[in-house]
Structure formats: C-alpha cells, structure tokens
Design a protein around this motif. Structure first.
Motif, PDB file in Angstrom:
ATOM      1  N   GLN A 204       0.801  -1.214   0.000  1.00  0.00           N
ATOM      2  CA  GLN A 204       0.000   0.000   0.000  1.00  0.00           C
ATOM      3  C   GLN A 204       0.838   1.270   0.000  1.00  0.00           C
ATOM      4  O   GLN A 204       0.280   2.364  -0.066  1.00  0.00           O
ATOM      5  CB  GLN A 204      -0.920   0.016   1.228  1.00  0.00           C
ATOM      6  N   VAL A 205       2.158   1.124   0.092  1.00  0.00           N
ATOM      7  CA  VAL A 205       3.008   2.311   0.190  1.00  0.00           C
ATOM      8  C   VAL A 205       2.907   3.160  -1.077  1.00  0.00           C
ATOM      9  O   VAL A 205       2.804   4.395  -1.018  1.00  0.00           O
ATOM     10  CB  VAL A 205       4.466   1.894   0.472  1.00  0.00           C
ATOM     11  N   SER A 206       2.937   2.521  -2.229  1.00  0.00           N
ATOM     12  CA  SER A 206       2.878   3.284  -3.481  1.00  0.00           C
ATOM     13  C   SER A 206       1.560   4.029  -3.611  1.00  0.00           C
ATOM     14  O   SER A 206       1.531   5.192  -4.055  1.00  0.00           O
ATOM     15  CB  SER A 206       3.059   2.341  -4.669  1.00  0.00           C
ATOM     16  N   PHE A 209       1.696   7.076  -1.297  1.00  0.00           N
ATOM     17  CA  PHE A 209       2.536   8.149  -1.828  1.00  0.00           C
ATOM     18  C   PHE A 209       1.814   8.887  -2.956  1.00  0.00           C
ATOM     19  O   PHE A 209       1.869  10.119  -3.029  1.00  0.00           O
ATOM     20  CB  PHE A 209       3.869   7.578  -2.313  1.00  0.00           C
ATOM     21  N   ARG A 210       1.155   8.161  -3.826  1.00  0.00           N
ATOM     22  CA  ARG A 210       0.445   8.824  -4.925  1.00  0.00           C
ATOM     23  C   ARG A 210      -0.680   9.707  -4.397  1.00  0.00           C
ATOM     24  O   ARG A 210      -0.886  10.826  -4.882  1.00  0.00           O
ATOM     25  CB  ARG A 210      -0.111   7.778  -5.888  1.00  0.00           C
ATOM     26  N   THR A 211      -1.418   9.224  -3.407  1.00  0.00           N
ATOM     27  CA  THR A 211      -2.501  10.025  -2.838  1.00  0.00           C
ATOM     28  C   THR A 211      -1.967  11.272  -2.157  1.00  0.00           C
ATOM     29  O   THR A 211      -2.542  12.364  -2.287  1.00  0.00           O
ATOM     30  CB  THR A 211      -3.304   9.175  -1.843  1.00  0.00           C
ATOM     31  N   ALA A 212      -0.855  11.135  -1.421  1.00  0.00           N
ATOM     32  CA  ALA A 212      -0.275  12.293  -0.736  1.00  0.00           C
ATOM     33  C   ALA A 212       0.256  13.316  -1.730  1.00  0.00           C
ATOM     34  O   ALA A 212       0.065  14.533  -1.554  1.00  0.00           O
ATOM     35  CB  ALA A 212       0.839  11.834   0.205  1.00  0.00           C
ATOM     36  N   VAL A 213       0.902  12.862  -2.793  1.00  0.00           N
ATOM     37  CA  VAL A 213       1.401  13.789  -3.818  1.00  0.00           C
ATOM     38  C   VAL A 213       0.243  14.487  -4.517  1.00  0.00           C
ATOM     39  O   VAL A 213       0.285  15.705  -4.785  1.00  0.00           O
ATOM     40  CB  VAL A 213       2.284  13.034  -4.828  1.00  0.00           C
ATOM     41  N   LEU A 214      -0.829  13.753  -4.799  1.00  0.00           N
ATOM     42  CA  LEU A 214      -1.990  14.351  -5.451  1.00  0.00           C
ATOM     43  C   LEU A 214      -2.636  15.414  -4.566  1.00  0.00           C
ATOM     44  O   LEU A 214      -2.952  16.519  -5.037  1.00  0.00           O
ATOM     45  CB  LEU A 214      -2.999  13.255  -5.785  1.00  0.00           C
ATOM     46  N   SER A 215      -2.827  15.129  -3.292  1.00  0.00           N
ATOM     47  CA  SER A 215      -3.457  16.094  -2.381  1.00  0.00           C
ATOM     48  C   SER A 215      -2.613  17.348  -2.230  1.00  0.00           C
ATOM     49  O   SER A 215      -3.118  18.476  -2.334  1.00  0.00           O
ATOM     50  CB  SER A 215      -3.694  15.439  -1.017  1.00  0.00           C
ATOM     51  N   ALA A 275       3.703  15.561   3.753  1.00  0.00           N
ATOM     52  CA  ALA A 275       3.912  14.827   5.008  1.00  0.00           C
ATOM     53  C   ALA A 275       2.605  14.669   5.778  1.00  0.00           C
ATOM     54  O   ALA A 275       2.316  13.592   6.331  1.00  0.00           O
ATOM     55  CB  ALA A 275       4.950  15.545   5.867  1.00  0.00           C
ATOM     56  N   LEU A 276       1.774  15.727   5.821  1.00  0.00           N
ATOM     57  CA  LEU A 276       0.496  15.636   6.529  1.00  0.00           C
ATOM     58  C   LEU A 276      -0.454  14.665   5.834  1.00  0.00           C
ATOM     59  O   LEU A 276      -1.104  13.840   6.493  1.00  0.00           O
ATOM     60  CB  LEU A 276      -0.143  17.017   6.626  1.00  0.00           C
ATOM     61  N   SER A 277      -0.542  14.733   4.519  1.00  0.00           N
ATOM     62  CA  SER A 277      -1.423  13.823   3.796  1.00  0.00           C
ATOM     63  C   SER A 277      -0.958  12.376   3.937  1.00  0.00           C
ATOM     64  O   SER A 277      -1.777  11.456   4.117  1.00  0.00           O
ATOM     65  CB  SER A 277      -1.475  14.216   2.314  1.00  0.00           C
ATOM     66  N   LEU A 278       0.370  12.151   3.890  1.00  0.00           N
ATOM     67  CA  LEU A 278       0.889  10.798   4.084  1.00  0.00           C
ATOM     68  C   LEU A 278       0.613  10.310   5.500  1.00  0.00           C
ATOM     69  O   LEU A 278       0.339   9.119   5.716  1.00  0.00           O
ATOM     70  CB  LEU A 278       2.397  10.786   3.797  1.00  0.00           C
TER      71      LEU A 278
END
Length: 701
Positions: A204-206, A209-215, A275-278
């Motif tokens: 689930q790490v990838s 990371f994609r969700t955090a970068v998108l947000s 960092a917050l989204s992750l």
C-alpha cells in the motif's frame, strides 16, 4: 411469606467485550503513529546542521519527543473519526444519485470535514509553534532597534494551505469510502504480528505516496488562487488583532502589503503538505489493520471471558448494530471451525428457563441473515400498478372482453345532442374555437350527473400541453443519455449488489460467516451433539439455502436479461459470486451428510429434489471481459456462434426454479438492447413522468 426465586442473571452484552478489545487495538495503532510522528518531529528540526543536532532531533526523550506528542494529537482526531464511523463492508446503493443524496443528508459527511479540518489546524499550529527560527514561521517579524514590529504572513499562508488539504482529504475520504474497514483475512499468530504488519503495509506504500502527492499538488495549485483572490484581507485583519496583543505593531500594518510572493515557500509548503497527507494515509491503514483483527483475546474468543459465554455471544448475534453483529458472527465462525470445546458447550446448553436451546437460537439468528437477502430482492421488485376504477370506485370494464349478445333493447334510447359536433381540429386556434362553439354549450347537459362536463376542460388542457410535455421528455431523454445521466442512473450491477449485499452498506462478510458457521455446526453435531437435537434443524436450513439460491439466480437472470456479467476488475460482483458459491457448496455438504437422516424429518421429496437442482445450477458470472461479452452477444444474435448456457428460470409459487426446457428461447441482441433502452426511460430516475410517456403512446395510437 417466602420470597420468589431470583431469575437467572442476564449475560453481559457482547459489545462490552468487543469495546475492551478495540481499546487495546486502538492503543497499538496510536503507538505506531507516535513512532511515525517522531520521525516527522526530527525532520522538522535543524537536523542537518551537525551530528549533535541530528542526534537530539530524533532522540525521543527531550524536546523532540514533546514535539512528536503534539503531532500525534492530529492523528488521534482521525482515529476518533474512524471510531465514530466504523463499519464493515462498503457503501452500496442502487444508483449514484441515491449515493449523492445520502452523502449530503448524512451527519457523518460533515463530521469527516470537521475532524480533518481540526486535525490539519492542530498539525499546522504545532508545526509553526515548534519550528526553529531558521524557518521564519513566527507570528511577528522583529523590526530591530527603533523600528516597529511587523506581522509575518508566512504562517498565515501555511494555515490556509493546510485547511485546503483537509478539504481535499475529506473529499477523497468520502469518495473512497475510507470509513469502511474490510475484514483482514490473513491468518496470523501472535509471534508474527510485526512481520505481517510490514508485509501488509508494503503493497500500500505506493498508493499512499500517490494520494499524498496528489493532495499536496492540488493544494499547491489552489492555495495561491484562494489566498490572494479571496481570503488574504480577512485573514490579515483577524491575525493583526491577535498580534497586537503580544507585540507593538504600527497602525500602518492594518492593511496587508501590496502583494505576497508565494513562490518563495511553495516547495517548502508542498513537502509538509505531503507529510500531513501521508500521515493521514498511514493513520487510516493502521486503524483498519488493528481494528479488523479476529475477535480473539489471549488465544480464546472474546465471549469466553464472560460468565455466560453462550448468552453473551447470542446477544451479539441478535443485536441491530451491524459492526457488533459482524464481529459476533465472525467469532461464531471461529468457534465452529477451531474451538471444539465451545461447540460442545453450545450443543449442551439446552436447559435455559423459558428459552429454546442455545443452538436453535443461534441457528435462527444465522438463518435470518440469509433470509434478509430474499427480503431485499422482493422489495426491489416493482409491484404491478393497481387496477383502474371508475367514479363509483368499481373497476372499469375491459374493452377487449367478449360479452354475450344483448337480447332486449336498451331501456332508454340514447340521447342525441341538439348541437352538431364540429369537425376535428388540428391547430390550436381551431381547437379553441371548437371549444367555444361546442364544448361550452355542453355544460349542464351531461348524461352522467355525477361527472360534470367541466372535467373535459382538464382533458383539453392536457391536450394543449402535450407538445410541451413531449419537448420536456425529449430533453430529459437526451440528458439521461449523456455521460452524467448514465452516471446517475441505476445499472443492473448496482441493483444486484444492493439487493444481495445490502444497502446503503453492503455486509458480505456477515452473510458469509453466517452461512459457513451454520453449516459447520450442523456437520459437527453428528459427532458432538450428545442429545441429537441439532439434526432436527437441518430441513429448515436446507429449505432456506435452496430458496436463497433459486431467488438469487432468478433475480440476477431477470435483471441482466439473460446476458452474462463478468467479474474481472469488479470485486463487488465477486462478493456476490462468493455468496452464491458458498450457499451451493454448503447446501451440497448438508445433503451429502444428512440426506439419509432427514428424508422423513420435515424434508419432503419435493424439497429434496429442489435442493439437488439448486446445487447443480451454473455460476452467476464468468471471468470474460466486457469486450468478449459484446462479441459473444453479437455472434449469438447473428446465429454464428452457440448460445452460452445460462439457468433459465420460471415462476413456481414464490420461488424461481430452473426450467425443464432443454433448449429455451434466448433473446436476441436487438431485443436486449431495446429492453435496456426502455429501462433507461425517465421513469427510472423520475417516476412521476411515467404517466406522460404512457399518454404520448396512447396519443400516437
């Protein structure tokens, strides 16, 4: 006078033992979140200035540990949100339109936005308050000797940036239905929890990371637009009021400067937004991982810790709370498969005052879960329209009914109007003239005293408005054929999911555990039931499983028009297929073990034949892709390929059974597309427009 004998003590509710176990798991999830926040606290310090600074930045005992505790509070807000919205399964509604209405009218939707906003605000304040001076995030910029202080605009932009991330995360949370926590199915022992946790998180790490970068990326784009365009003046004035309480700020600072250059801190803000989204993604994953563990504590089921284990478990099986009920049936499944001593205790519990035997009560609770699927399917089937009635309340005569010839003449001759009826009109002015010259003169001369001729004005108004109604219907048809219209309409897949899995929340885990636990207990009763009472429940279980299998097969076949729905890339339909296969396999197991015992114990030859036919039904779905299905459908319509075998169903009482016809007539592709287009009529979304469509058809005839 002797006092009455006290009744038996009421067993403790199952939810208390479950709540105690969930508290322990909550502490474990929060502890791992604290470790992650310790890493963030070290990164938020000046760790790159030297070896001593690096050591104290990540050393948990000291200022870095306090900063990590402050950061962890933001994760606790997310945990509170998940606890309040915890549910098994996933969201399931007949159409996306119903989903949107439920989301906008639900309290949990606004709770999601509230808790994410509080979490982002706390994280931002903790970050700004504990940031080193080199980051320049203090409220005030010191003016130096003799110069007034100034308000720092960098932390103001930080706050609005994190609020935007909270709104984006709330939308993603609702879209992904992140409050639903599917069961963790991997079997594990107590000595492999850490390793299994890492193996579970790595895939689930990838995605995290994609969700955090998108947000963070979307917030970086929207942040300058909203801040400089709408919020800068109001936020500056509210901050200047607080800043004057702690510093001496000149009056000239009442209004913000001409411009604020965001590019200088764009990368810095993006990294900490990431960092917050992750952090939120990790919190959600940890919560699901620990909360969805098996209902076992210290190596035994949760209800074993009660003074009345069977009574406590029965309360959990009968509760209306879906989360507690799902855990209770999960525990019953574990008892049926792994704990023989508890199984024997259930079979032996037959002497409860004014209560049936414990096994019979648990069996009834499990069969109620299976019967609920058939009840939902019956509710979603549209009932036929009521018969038309006349003014006196009686049914209208059928025009196509063949009556006997009249022998006697009419008692009264038909009245002939003295006014000559004008010719039929085609235009609106002609019809209005005919109404003035003929229809208005008929007022007061109606042959039916109970039906005044004024009602003809209603019919005339309907005729005048029919062109506008046709235009409205044509526009609605165009809107529903658009991508947005098709997105909001009910599809066969959504209808099947809602009926079989449940709505608005599908609970396939609950149904599967109920089916498997019932069958396993009945099979094990052959060796462990000393009193031989469990075998009398086999006929009712076989009948319930048979009716559910035939009902599901008939419902799916009816709402797919005989076509085949593939399950590749659609896990939800895979759950429907799993329930259907579980019913068939467990029914076959019951027939194999008990066929020689229950032939004369409530199970007739007809029921036995029905059950055997149900076990031989083909699967509901196949693994072919949509393109292959379309290709097969075209070949079948042209006659160039053989028809795929599907169970043809016919009505028999309240059940559906396979047809005895070996070669049933299959619908052509043109007929299937015509019925599919008819299902997408406006009435699927706006039932009140059905009358208009029927009226247009009658006018055309």
């Amino acid at each position: 006078m002797a006092s009455p004998m006290p009744g038996p003590a009421k067993p403790r509710p199952y939810r208390r033992f479950l709540t105690s176990a969930l508290h322990t798991r909550f502490v474990h999830a929060a502890s791992l979140a604290l470790i992650w926040h310790q890493v963030l606290a070290g990164l938020a310090s000046d760790w790159y200035t030297g070896v001593p600074a690096f050591f104290w930045a990540f050393f948990p005992i000291g200022p870095s540990g306090i900063k990590a505790l402050l950061f962890t509070i933001s994760s606790l807000f997310v945990f509170l949100l998940q606890i309040s919205n915890l549910k098994f399964g996933h969201r399931c509604t007949p159409s996306n339109w119903i989903t949107i209405k439920i989301l906008f009218s639900s309290y949990s939707t606004y709770a999601v936005l509230f808790w994410y906003t509080i979490s982002a605000f706390w994280f931002c304040e903790a970050f700004v308050f504990t940031s080193p001076p080199s980051q320049e995030l203090g409220w005030i910029i010191n003016g130096g000797y003799g110069a007034p202080d100034k308000l720092n605009e960098r932390p103001i932009y930080f706050r609005i940036f994190f609020i935007i991330i909270a709104v984006i995360q709330s939308f993603l949370h609702l879209y992904q239905d992140a409050s639903s926590a599917p069961r963790y199915t991997k079997e594990e022992s107590s000595d492999t929890k850490v390793a299994s946790l890492g193996a579970w998180l790595m895939p689930q790490v990838s995605v995290m990371f994609r969700t955090a970068v998108l947000s963070s990326g979307i917030a970086s784009i929207l942040g300058p637009f909203f801040y400089n365009g709408f919020l800068r003046n109001s936020l500056w004035k509210s901050h200047i009021v607080v800043a004057r309480l702690i510093a001496s700020i000149a009056r000239s600072e009442a209004n913000p400067p001409d411009s604020f250059y965001v590019g200088g801190i764009m990368l810095y803000v993006f990294l900490w937004g990431f960092a917050l989204s992750l952090t939120w993604q990790i919190d959600l994953a940890l919560f699901k991982r620990f909360m969805m563990q098996q209902p076992i504590r210290n190596g035994v089921p949760l209800s074993t810790l009660s003074k009345d284990p069977n009574g406590t478990l029965l309360q959990g099986l009968k509760t209306t709370n879906q989360t507690v009920k799902t855990f209770a049936f999960w525990e019953l499944h574990l008892i049926a498969t792994k704990y023989p001593e508890r199984r024997k205790a259930i079979f032996a519990d037959i002497e409860r005052p004014s209560q049936p035997p414990m096994f019979l009560q648990m069996l009834t609770a499990g069969l109620d879960v299976v019967k609920a699927m058939e009840s939902r399917m019956k509710e979603l089937v549209s009932s036929p329209p009521p018969p038309s009635t006349n003014a006196q309340g009686g049914p209208l005569p059928d025009e196509n009914l063949q009556h006997l010839p009249r022998i006697l003449p009419n008692p009264t001759p038909a009245k002939v109007s003295i006014y000559q009826q004008p010719a039929s009109a085609t235009t609106l002015p002609q019809r209005a003239g005919n109404f003035i010259s003929y229809e208005a003169k008929q007022i007061g001369s109606s042959p039916d005293a109970w039906q005044p001729p004024v009602e003809k004005g209603k019919q005339l108004a309907i005729e005048y408005s029919s062109p506008a109604r046709e235009t409205l219907h044509s526009r609605i048809d165009q809107a529903q054929q658009s991508p947005i219209g098709r997105y909001l309409l009910t599809s066969p897949r959504r209808l099947i999911l809602s009926a079989i899995l449940g709505t608005p929340t599908a609970t396939p885990t609950l149904t599967l555990h109920a089916i498997n636990s019932i069958t396993t207990l009945l099979v094990e009763s052959l060796h462990e039931d000393e009193y031989g009472r469990a075998i009398h429940s086999v006929p009712s279980t076989v009948q319930t499983f048979t009716n559910s299998i035939l009902a599901i097969a008939g419902f799916v076949h009816k709402h797919t028009n005989g076509t085949t729905l593939g399950i590749e890339g659609d896990n939800e339909l895979g759950e429907v297929d799993a329930i259907f296969k579980a019913l068939k396999s467990n029914l076959e197991k019951l027939l194999d073990r008990f066929q020689g015992f229950v032939a004369g114990d409530g199970l007739s030859i007809r029921d036995l034949n029905e059950a055997q036919k149900a076990t031989k039904l083909q699967d509901l779905f196949d693994n072919s892709t949509a393109s292959e299905e379309t290709k097969v459908g075209r070949q079948n319509s042209s006659g160039s390929a053989s028809q795929p075998t599907r169970p043809q169903m016919e009505e028999v009482g309240n059940n559906r059974r396979p047809s005895n016809n070996n070669q049933p007539r299959r619908k052509t592709q043109a007929e299937i597309e015509a019925e599919r287009a008819d299902k997408n009529r406006p009435g699927r979304l706006f039932p009140q427009l059905d009358k208009g469509s029927k009226y247009r058809e009658s006018r055309k005839q």
